[in-house]
Structures are given as structure tokens and as C-alpha cells.
Design a protein around this motif. Sequence first.
Motif, PDB file in Angstrom:
ATOM      1  N   THR A  79      -1.890  -2.152   7.428  1.00  0.00           N
ATOM      2  CA  THR A  79      -3.153  -1.621   8.162  1.00  0.00           C
ATOM      3  C   THR A  79      -3.163  -0.349   6.928  1.00  0.00           C
ATOM      4  N   VAL A  80      -4.460  -0.294   6.321  1.00  0.00           N
ATOM      5  CA  VAL A  80      -4.641   0.842   5.691  1.00  0.00           C
ATOM      6  C   VAL A  80      -6.013   1.784   5.925  1.00  0.00           C
ATOM      7  N   LYS A  81      -6.212   2.803   5.569  1.00  0.00           N
ATOM      8  CA  LYS A  81      -7.391   3.388   5.422  1.00  0.00           C
ATOM      9  C   LYS A  81      -8.167   3.271   4.269  1.00  0.00           C
ATOM     10  N   ASN A  82      -9.436   3.095   4.123  1.00  0.00           N
ATOM     11  CA  ASN A  82     -10.166   3.146   2.938  1.00  0.00           C
ATOM     12  C   ASN A  82     -11.527   3.430   3.201  1.00  0.00           C
ATOM     13  N   PRO A  83     -11.935   4.604   3.085  1.00  0.00           N
ATOM     14  CA  PRO A  83     -13.441   5.016   3.292  1.00  0.00           C
ATOM     15  C   PRO A  83     -14.472   4.099   2.355  1.00  0.00           C
ATOM     16  N   PRO A  84     -15.595   3.816   2.970  1.00  0.00           N
ATOM     17  CA  PRO A  84     -16.647   3.275   2.227  1.00  0.00           C
ATOM     18  C   PRO A  84     -16.751   3.929   0.786  1.00  0.00           C
ATOM     19  N   GLY A  85     -16.916   2.864  -0.269  1.00  0.00           N
ATOM     20  CA  GLY A  85     -17.377   3.325  -1.344  1.00  0.00           C
ATOM     21  C   GLY A  85     -16.294   3.911  -2.362  1.00  0.00           C
ATOM     22  N   ILE A  87     -11.666   3.246  -3.398  1.00  0.00           N
ATOM     23  CA  ILE A  87     -10.374   2.265  -3.466  1.00  0.00           C
ATOM     24  C   ILE A  87      -9.557   3.389  -3.278  1.00  0.00           C
ATOM     25  N   THR A  88      -8.649   3.410  -2.032  1.00  0.00           N
ATOM     26  CA  THR A  88      -7.624   4.388  -1.917  1.00  0.00           C
ATOM     27  C   THR A  88      -6.346   3.789  -2.743  1.00  0.00           C
ATOM     28  N   GLY A  89      -5.270   4.810  -3.019  1.00  0.00           N
ATOM     29  CA  GLY A  89      -3.939   4.433  -3.207  1.00  0.00           C
ATOM     30  C   GLY A  89      -3.246   3.590  -1.985  1.00  0.00           C
ATOM     31  N   GLU A  90      -3.586   3.804  -0.980  1.00  0.00           N
ATOM     32  CA  GLU A  90      -3.001   2.999   0.274  1.00  0.00           C
ATOM     33  C   GLU A  90      -3.762   1.635  -0.014  1.00  0.00           C
ATOM     34  N   LEU A  91      -4.736   1.518  -0.344  1.00  0.00           N
ATOM     35  CA  LEU A  91      -4.908   0.278  -0.351  1.00  0.00           C
ATOM     36  C   LEU A  91      -4.628  -0.635  -1.504  1.00  0.00           C
ATOM     37  N   THR A  92      -4.477   0.113  -2.797  1.00  0.00           N
ATOM     38  CA  THR A  92      -3.769  -0.545  -3.961  1.00  0.00           C
ATOM     39  C   THR A  92      -2.353  -0.854  -3.732  1.00  0.00           C
ATOM     40  N   ASP A  93      -1.600   0.126  -3.064  1.00  0.00           N
ATOM     41  CA  ASP A  93      -0.209  -0.154  -2.669  1.00  0.00           C
ATOM     42  C   ASP A  93      -0.111  -1.306  -1.710  1.00  0.00           C
ATOM     43  N   ALA A  94      -0.974  -1.429  -0.672  1.00  0.00           N
ATOM     44  CA  ALA A  94      -0.885  -2.673   0.266  1.00  0.00           C
ATOM     45  C   ALA A  94      -1.235  -4.030  -0.526  1.00  0.00           C
ATOM     46  N   ILE A  95      -2.237  -3.934  -1.667  1.00  0.00           N
ATOM     47  CA  ILE A  95      -2.521  -5.125  -2.126  1.00  0.00           C
ATOM     48  C   ILE A  95      -1.165  -5.521  -3.257  1.00  0.00           C
ATOM     49  N   ASP A  96      -0.684  -4.584  -3.679  1.00  0.00           N
ATOM     50  CA  ASP A  96       0.421  -4.918  -4.535  1.00  0.00           C
ATOM     51  C   ASP A  96       1.628  -5.602  -3.662  1.00  0.00           C
ATOM     52  N   GLU A  97       1.851  -4.977  -2.324  1.00  0.00           N
ATOM     53  CA  GLU A  97       2.915  -5.164  -1.449  1.00  0.00           C
ATOM     54  C   GLU A  97       2.482  -6.758  -1.163  1.00  0.00           C
ATOM     55  N   ALA A  98       1.154  -6.899  -0.849  1.00  0.00           N
ATOM     56  CA  ALA A  98       0.868  -8.357  -0.221  1.00  0.00           C
ATOM     57  C   ALA A  98       1.258  -9.411  -1.295  1.00  0.00           C
ATOM     58  N   VAL A  99       0.748  -9.011  -2.602  1.00  0.00           N
ATOM     59  CA  VAL A  99       0.807 -10.090  -3.540  1.00  0.00           C
ATOM     60  C   VAL A  99       2.410 -10.497  -3.730  1.00  0.00           C
TER      61      VAL A  99
END
Length: 161
Positions: A79-85, A87-99
Motif C-alpha cells: 500500500t502506497v500514497k500517491n497524490p493525483p498528478g 509519481i512518488t518515491g513510495e510508488l516507484t519503490d513499491a513497483i521495484d519491489e513488486a517486479v
Amino acid sequence: MLRLPEAHRDLFKKPFGTLYTSVDELLPRLEGRAVYAVGDVVTHNLLAAGVVPDIAIIDGYTMRTPCNRSPLLRARRLTVKNPPGTITGELTDAIDEAVRGQPAVIFVDGEEDLAVIPLVLAAPDGAAVLYGQPAEGVVLRLVDTAAKQEAASMLSIFVRE
């Protein structure tokens, strides 16, 4: 955090891949590939077609209204926070972890619309990234060097905050 300037939002309305009218139409292109989905409806439609995405990025909304088709996937949930418009570091970190550790579902508190950009950058060559194109269908982007270069170019438009 990276923010997409208002002046450049129109650039992101054009499909970043091949537009299909339905998931069923593109199913043959997914065979033998890692499948990554961005959006509740796309993920739901993949599941309905019998395809379980290796990574799903969802936010519980479609076109900014609550989505009653948010998929329930049996996968590790981030679960990550990513405001509209943005791309947060939290989102990119989660994507890297998921991959690195599939399958995974990334639930975004905020908006997941722009997640396709860092997802293409993180995905291995040959992966299939899908996302919804509002009122038009589903976009499929097969990851290769050109896709990564285009994603990096898109990311360069963002402003660091």
C-alpha cells in the motif's frame, strides 16, 4: 515526488502503446509474458478473461468514482500514497519491489494513473503492461528498449518537488 505540470497533461492523453477496444482482443499478445496491469477495471477484465496479472496497481476508483469492480487478488499487497498528478518515491519503490517479487498488488491511496511510466521502466523486456484508456479501451505496451526510452522521456517532463 515528481509532479506532472498542468501545461503538459494533454501529452499523456495519447495512448502509450497499442489501443484495443477490449482485453479479449489482445489476449493472444499476452501468452508467455509477464502481465502487469494498471487500473481496477483493466485488472478486473483480465481476471474475467482468465488472466491473473503478475502485478496489479489499483486504487479502488475508475474515472475518479469508486469502482465496484476492484479485484481481490491472492498476492502480496503493498500500500502506497500517491497524490493525483504525481509519481512518488513510495510508488516507484513499491513497483521495484513488486517486479522483484511477483505476484503483487499495489494498492494506491490517491491515484495510480501515471504508474505505467515507472512500471515500464522497472519491468523486464518482454513484459506486457496494460492500462485503461478512458472511454476508449485498453492500452498494451510491450516492454523493450524503445518503451523504456519513451517512458524516460515522459518522466523528464515531470517537476521534482
